[in-house]
Scaffold this active site. Structure first.
Site, mmCIF file in Angstrom:
data_model
loop_
_atom_site.group_PDB
_atom_site.id
_atom_site.type_symbol
_atom_site.label_atom_id
_atom_site.label_comp_id
_atom_site.label_asym_id
_atom_site.label_seq_id
_atom_site.Cartn_x
_atom_site.Cartn_y
_atom_site.Cartn_z
ATOM 1 N N GLY A 89 -35.119 37.126 -24.431
ATOM 2 C CA GLY A 89 -34.310 37.142 -25.451
ATOM 3 C C GLY A 89 -34.078 38.477 -26.013
ATOM 4 C CG ASN A 170 -38.304 34.787 -35.435
ATOM 5 O OD1 ASN A 170 -37.163 35.343 -36.141
ATOM 6 N ND2 ASN A 170 -39.350 35.814 -35.731
ATOM 7 C CD GLN A 198 -37.899 30.622 -32.594
ATOM 8 O OE1 GLN A 198 -38.165 29.595 -32.253
ATOM 9 N NE2 GLN A 198 -38.562 31.493 -32.163
ATOM 10 C CB SER A 218 -35.821 33.628 -25.674
ATOM 11 O OG SER A 218 -36.930 33.872 -24.892
ATOM 12 C CG HIS A 220 -40.730 33.011 -24.172
ATOM 13 N ND1 HIS A 220 -41.616 32.720 -24.888
ATOM 14 C CD2 HIS A 220 -40.155 33.954 -24.012
ATOM 15 C CE1 HIS A 220 -41.590 33.815 -25.900
ATOM 16 N NE2 HIS A 220 -40.336 34.706 -25.339
ATOM 17 C CB THR A 256 -32.633 41.212 -6.814
ATOM 18 O OG1 THR A 256 -32.062 42.187 -5.910
ATOM 19 C CG2 THR A 256 -32.516 39.599 -5.718
ATOM 20 C CB CYS A 344 -53.031 42.796 -39.101
ATOM 21 S SG CYS A 344 -54.339 43.494 -38.349
HETATM 22 C C1 LIG Z 1 -38.806 35.057 -29.454
HETATM 23 C C2 LIG Z 1 -37.453 35.773 -29.896
HETATM 24 C C3 LIG Z 1 -36.739 36.908 -29.171
HETATM 25 C C4 LIG Z 1 -37.443 37.545 -27.956
HETATM 26 O O1 LIG Z 1 -37.188 36.899 -26.953
HETATM 27 P P1 LIG Z 1 -38.067 37.164 -25.628
HETATM 28 O O2 LIG Z 1 -37.896 36.597 -24.603
HETATM 29 O O3 LIG Z 1 -39.554 37.099 -25.947
HETATM 30 O O4 LIG Z 1 -37.792 38.740 -25.537
HETATM 31 C C5 LIG Z 1 -35.649 37.378 -29.812
HETATM 32 N N1 LIG Z 1 -35.329 36.716 -31.000
HETATM 33 C C6 LIG Z 1 -35.862 35.513 -31.501
HETATM 34 C C7 LIG Z 1 -35.200 34.842 -32.897
HETATM 35 C C8 LIG Z 1 -36.963 35.085 -30.953
HETATM 36 O O5 LIG Z 1 -37.720 34.053 -31.470
#
Ligand SMILES: *Cc1c(COP(=O)(O)O)cnc(C)c1O
Length: 399
Positions: A89, A170, A198, A218, A220, A256, A344
């Site tokens: 992402g 997010n 998201q 993204s 993941h 690649t 934090c």
């Molecule tokens: C997680 C996220 C990203 C970044 O994606 P990655 O694959 O972790 O680099 C960008 N934008 C939003 C809104 C996200 O939640």
């Protein structure tokens, strides 16, 4: 599947207590779907050909990449040739913003417009451009964390190269009026980009209905592997590549191809599209149960984000008078994984820029928790949190 260590422990009052591992941080990342893992395995084993090779080893994996492209395109209403796979992402956001900016003729001072609640991959990239000859405008949001299309339209001019407003946030899950912002951007001759990391696969997306020129995803966040993503680029839109080299991804992203990752993302997109309505309903029901339970069991809790116009799985609340960092650590000790928007405990990190932009007072941001539900969560997960959190909150408030 996730290994859930279920056992008995001594509770605070000495009574035996159940211990569970409960993952409620699905906006941070998601577990891979077993179907995704299975689809990827051959490309980590005997299907190792380079997709650029003309022989059988190459040709057979090339065909799988194009199948994945079709599946990804179908999720967002795009043509397959408008989908460009890349390394996540963040890379997708970088390619969109830098690619649009670098494609402009040199000399003039081109502008990049973003909302204040963008992911750092967009905000820091716009900031980088601002340090390298471009102008940056950041547009604020309302108390629900939603950008106003009229406010965005008011800052646009003929020097605007690209406007980037995310589809859903997010941290709060608030859904942005991307279609109306895109109308304003394109009327000014600017490119419209939206970060849908998201929202893709969680709520319906049609790139033509949204009217975006570029859209980022993204893998993941969608039950597929990390380090994998895609950028949708509308046919006819010309941007510069971020990574130059070979001809891969039609010159937009050299290197690649991550064949296994692409195949995994393709399957994840297909499963998300097929299950979208049902998954969203199930996830929203769990989130609503969680929200109602927290509001009922814990006093002085405030909801952050839009109460309705929100992703089905996202819940952001502030437990006033508690420290988010303390809540997070105590939840972790009970096996529960979630996030906080509070600074934090060491004091080095800033509080969430999203909650700050919404005008939420610092002391309320301090007690913020983001709980994000995914397809693998159960009613038992929610009820476990609802059983543990009131006592954790009470202790955190007293500390
Ligand atoms: C997680 C996220 C990203 C970044 O994606 P990655 O694959 O972790 O680099 C960008 N934008 C939003 C809104 C996200 O939640």
């Amino acid at each position: 599947m996730i290994s859930r260590a279920v056992g008995k422990e001594k509770g605070m009052g000495g009574e035996p207590q159940e211990f569970r591992r409960v993952y409620l941080d699905n906006n941070a990342t998601t577990q891979l779907r077993p179907e995704v893992v299975e689809a990827m395995l051959p490309y980590l084993c005997d299907q190792y050909g380079n997709p650029s090779s003309a022989h059988w080893f190459g040709r057979s994996v090339r065909a799988r990449i194009e199948e994945a492209r079709e599946k990804a395109a179908a999720l967002i209403g795009a043509q397959p040739e408008e989908v460009y796979f890349c390394g996540g992402g963040s890379e997708s956001d970088n390619t969109a913003l830098k690619g649009a900016a670098f494609a402009k003729p040199r000399g003039a001072s081109w502008r990049v417009v973003t909302s204040a609640i963008e992911h750092p991959a967009v905000l820091a990239t716009a900031g980088y451009l601002a340090q390298n000859g471009y102008c940056q405008t950041v547009v604020g949001v309302d108390r629900y964390g939603v950008a106003d299309p009229a406010v965005v339209a008011a800052v646009l001019d003929d020097t605007t190269a690209v406007v980037s407003v995310m589809h859903a946030n997010n941290e709060t899950g608030s859904i942005q009026p991307v279609r109306r912002i895109a109308e304003a951007a394109r009327a000014r001759g600017a490119l419209m980009h939206s970060d849908a990391a998201q929202s893709a696969g969680k709520i319906p997306i049609d790139v033509n209905e949204l009217g975006v020129d570029m859209l980022s995803m993204s893998a993941h966040k969608l039950y597929a592997p990390k380090g994998m993503g895609l950028l949708y680029i509308r046919k006819g839109v010309k941007i510069h590549p971020l990574i130059t080299g070979g001809h891969h991804e039609r010159g937009i992203r050299a290197g690649t191809e991550n064949v296994a990752g692409i195949v995994g993302l393709g399957v994840a997109c297909e499963l998300a599209r097929q299950g979208l309505a049902e998954d969203a309903k199930k996830i929203a029901a769990l989130r609503d149960r969680l929200q109602a339970g927290i509001m009922e069991k814990i006093p002085s809790v405030r909801l952050n984000g839009h109460p309705e116009h929100r992703l089905p799985g996202t819940l952001n609340v502030s437990i006033e008078g508690a420290e988010g960092e303390t809540l997070l650590i105590q939840c972790d000790m009970q096996g529960i994984a979630l996030s906080t928007g509070s600074a934090c405990a060491s004091g080095s990190a800033e509080p969430s820029h999203v909650l700050v932009a919404m005008g939420i007072p610092r002391n309320v941001i301090q007690g913020s928790l983001r709980i994000s539900v995914g397809v693998y969560n159960t009613v038992q997960d929610i009820d476990y949190l609802l059983e543990r959190l009131p006592r954790i909150a009470e202790a955190a408030r007293a500390s």
